[in-house]
Design an enzyme around this catalytic site. Structure first.
Site, PDB file in Angstrom:
ATOM      1  N   CYS A  14     106.545  79.953  65.246  1.00  0.00           N
ATOM      2  CA  CYS A  14     106.836  80.904  66.315  1.00  0.00           C
ATOM      3  C   CYS A  14     105.648  80.974  67.273  1.00  0.00           C
ATOM      4  O   CYS A  14     104.514  81.019  66.808  1.00  0.00           O
ATOM      5  CB  CYS A  14     107.117  82.270  65.688  1.00  0.00           C
ATOM      6  SG  CYS A  14     107.651  83.511  66.871  1.00  0.00           S
ATOM      7  N   PRO A  15     105.857  80.963  68.544  1.00  0.00           N
ATOM      8  CA  PRO A  15     107.123  81.020  69.293  1.00  0.00           C
ATOM      9  C   PRO A  15     107.638  79.653  69.743  1.00  0.00           C
ATOM     10  O   PRO A  15     108.583  79.594  70.512  1.00  0.00           O
ATOM     11  CB  PRO A  15     106.748  81.855  70.507  1.00  0.00           C
ATOM     12  CG  PRO A  15     105.354  81.400  70.827  1.00  0.00           C
ATOM     13  CD  PRO A  15     104.713  81.161  69.458  1.00  0.00           C
TER      14      PRO A  15
END
Length: 75
Positions: free
Chosen positions: A14-15
Site C-alpha cells: 500500500c498504496p
C-alpha cells in the site's frame, strides 16, 4: 470472468496497488474490465474503497493461489 487487461501488483505494498490500478484504468475505455492480482492483504479493503470513490464497479473479488484477485469495470 472475461477481462480486457490484467495488472499484476504482486509484491507491491500500500498504496502502490491502488496507484497503479488507477493508472491501468486510465488507459482503458468505459465498460472494459481490468483484472488485478495483489499480495497485500490491505488491498481487499483498499480496492473496495477505491471502486466506491471512483465510480468504477468492483465486479468480483476473491483469492487464487494465495493471491487476491479483483475484477474492476471502468465507469
Amino acid at each position: 470472468m472475461e477481462f480486457n487487461k490484467e495488472f499484476d501488483a504482486s509484491g507491491l505494498s500500500c498504496p502502490l496497488p491502488i496507484v497503479r490500478t488507477k493508472k491501468a484504468l486510465a488507459d482503458m475505455t468505459s465498460g472494459q474490465v481490468l483484472k488485478v492480482i495483489a499480495t497485500d492483504p490491505g488491498s481487499v479493503c483498499d480496492m473496495a474503497a477505491f471502486a466506491e470513490q471512483t465510480g468504477n464497479a468492483l465486479l468480483e473479488q476473491g483469492s487464487e493461489n494465495s493471491k487476491f484477485v479483483f475484477f474492476l469495470k471502468k465507469a
